[in-house]
Design an enzyme around this catalytic site. Sequence first.
Site: not given
Ligand code: PGA
Ligand code: ZN
Length: 436
Positions: A39, A160, A247, A293, A370-373
């Site tokens: 995303s 996701h 989120d 978020e 944050s990590h990523r998906s």
């Molecule tokens: P993404 O999602 O890594 O798929 O962008 C994570 C988020 O939106 O926080």
């Molecule tokens: Zn997010």
Amino acid sequence: AILSIRGSQRLDSRGKPTIQVDLTTSHGTFRALVPSGASKGDYEAVELRDGDASAFQGNGVTKAVENVDEILGPKIVESGLDPAHDLKKIDELMIKLDGTDNKSKLGANAILGVSMAAARAGAAARGMELYKFLAGESSSLQSEYVMPVPFMNVLNGGDHSGNPMAFQEFMIAPTGASSITEAVQWNAETYANLKSIIEAKYGKAAIGLGDEGGFAPPISHPEEALDLLVEAIAKAGHNGKIQIGIDPASQSFFQKGSYNLGFKTKQDNTLSAAELASLYHRLLEKYPIILLEDPFGQDDWDAFVEFNKICSVELVGDDLLATNISRVKTAIHKDACNSMLLKVNQIGTVTEAIAAGQAAYSAGWSVFVSHRSGETTDDFIADLTVGMRTGHLKSGAPARGERVVKYNRLMDIEDDLRYRNQKYTYAGKNLRFAHR
Ligand code: PGA
Ligand code: ZN
């Protein structure tokens, strides 16, 4: 000094190609792997992909690898810059070599891999753990480290997972624990209880996992998800000690000026920004939610500003800010939120991500790492979280190696601090202001 830098194409947790960088100095070879989002926001630095449909559906990163091997590597080696002291200059050199605003020429993925590997080399050259080196880079060297509250995404929706749930992430946050080790245990216990609750309610087929390791049962209303969490927390015996973060990643269901919660099922369940805001307010009233978020889309500044006026929880900008210092400054000026999500690959260098975080801190905001998906087994963000004293991070569920490796690294750091008799605390309820 750096002797060589080599790029390679490897796989991420979704089976898509990603960049690996091996950077060699006289102290050894230091490796980094780059994550990738699903995303993604429009204001993120550009991930360079080959676009050659005959390989990996066009997702190959061989051009980015070439840019590491033929441009970034040779120029950095030639510069003589020393990762022990010159990380910022190395990042600046790469930004200059790329020459675009969004790193679209050489690729933010290529640049970030080098930046992360250089940070590891710098820490090794100075004989220190990465978290300590990054504390120095973020000028937050302190007598006391702060271990973060791990926000674990245990129910996956949005882009996701394949269930009808529009909201992307439902996270559990053990603010009542006394250490990261205890926090991880409580979350894992809650996750196990959630699994049996879902299995009993929706059957065995419903315990499959989404991209970030959370469950993705056939639910669509946010209240169904929150009820499941509340039940699992209570069943695990952690009532009142584990709170919740959400989120929605609402950019993914922003369509023609409004928000379509039916976007995954081709149903029309469209809300205006004001209607969506009242839904959030109802949820905040009913459930122990402490963090929200991206409740609105990346350009819906007015909705953010309105909501922030009466928002009592941590309001985090992700797609809104894209870890980009100029968007952070705009948001501070508009008073659009009170926390910055920090994703290193949104901006593409370690030192720019730290600078964006410092801008957020200087406005009295929080920073949420944050990590990523799409992830890898690289655990860099665990050290970054401790180094910057952000007080909280999210790295998915307590399941799947690429998620768990970050939490395991945090427990390693906690052990390391204890063995060294270094003072540290657990952020707990102070998670938003641990850096102060
Ligand atoms: P993404 O999602 O890594 O798929 O962008 C994570 C988020 O939106 O926080
Ligand atoms: Zn997010």
